[in-house]
Structures are given as C-alpha cells and as structure tokens.
Design a protein around this motif. Structure first.
Motif, PDB file in Angstrom:
ATOM      1  N   ASP A   1       0.821  -1.213   0.000  1.00  0.00           N
ATOM      2  CA  ASP A   1       0.000   0.000   0.000  1.00  0.00           C
ATOM      3  C   ASP A   1       0.856   1.264   0.000  1.00  0.00           C
TER       4      ASP A   1
ATOM      5  N   LEU B   1       2.002   1.842  -3.522  1.00  0.00           N
ATOM      6  CA  LEU B   1       0.923   2.385  -4.351  1.00  0.00           C
ATOM      7  C   LEU B   1       0.734   3.874  -4.095  1.00  0.00           C
ATOM      8  N   GLN B   2       0.792   4.261  -2.843  1.00  0.00           N
ATOM      9  CA  GLN B   2       0.621   5.674  -2.514  1.00  0.00           C
ATOM     10  C   GLN B   2       1.773   6.496  -3.078  1.00  0.00           C
TER      11      GLN B   2
ATOM     12  N   LYS C   1       1.797   6.054  -7.271  1.00  0.00           N
ATOM     13  CA  LYS C   1       0.628   6.454  -8.047  1.00  0.00           C
ATOM     14  C   LYS C   1      -0.232   7.508  -7.371  1.00  0.00           C
TER      15      LYS C   1
ATOM     16  N   ASN D   1      -2.133   7.111  -4.792  1.00  0.00           N
ATOM     17  CA  ASN D   1      -3.397   6.501  -4.386  1.00  0.00           C
ATOM     18  C   ASN D   1      -3.682   6.838  -2.919  1.00  0.00           C
ATOM     19  N   LYS D   2      -4.668   7.696  -2.679  1.00  0.00           N
ATOM     20  CA  LYS D   2      -4.979   8.142  -1.322  1.00  0.00           C
ATOM     21  C   LYS D   2      -5.540   7.015  -0.463  1.00  0.00           C
TER      22      LYS D   2
END
Length: 58
Positions: A18, A21-22, A25, A27-28
């Motif tokens: 995770d 990903l944050q 990208k 991603n919040k």
C-alpha cells in the motif's frame, strides 16, 4: 511464536504494497490502508517483544 511472526510478515507485506501504491501512483486510499497496517504492525511488534522476553527467561 511462529504464528505471531507470520502475522508480522503479512502485516508488513500489506504495509509495503500500500505504501508503494501511494508513493508511486498517489493513491490516497492506499495511504489510508498503509497507515492502518502500520498501527497493526506496531501492536504485533509489541506482542513479539513481550513473547521474546518471556521465551528468553524460560
């Protein structure tokens, strides 16, 4: 103790995925999941420390 180590590894992998990903990208939602996983990991590491101390005494 082995079960605890497995839980720690699983929680770390979730945090790592995770967080990547944050970071990569933006991603919040992944950031939220990473923060939640970090809290869980903290609890598991405290449990590990307690179990490790007990094992070294016995």
């Amino acid at each position: 103790m082995n079960e605890l180590i497995e839980k720690i590894n699983a929680s770390y992998e979730a945090l790592k995925a995770d967080a990547e990903l944050q970071a990569e990208k933006g991603n919040k939602a992944a950031g939220t999941r990473a923060r939640k996983a970090s809290l869980e990991l903290e609890k598991l590491l405290k449990e590990f420390r307690k179990a490790s101390l007990e094992a070294s005494k016995g």
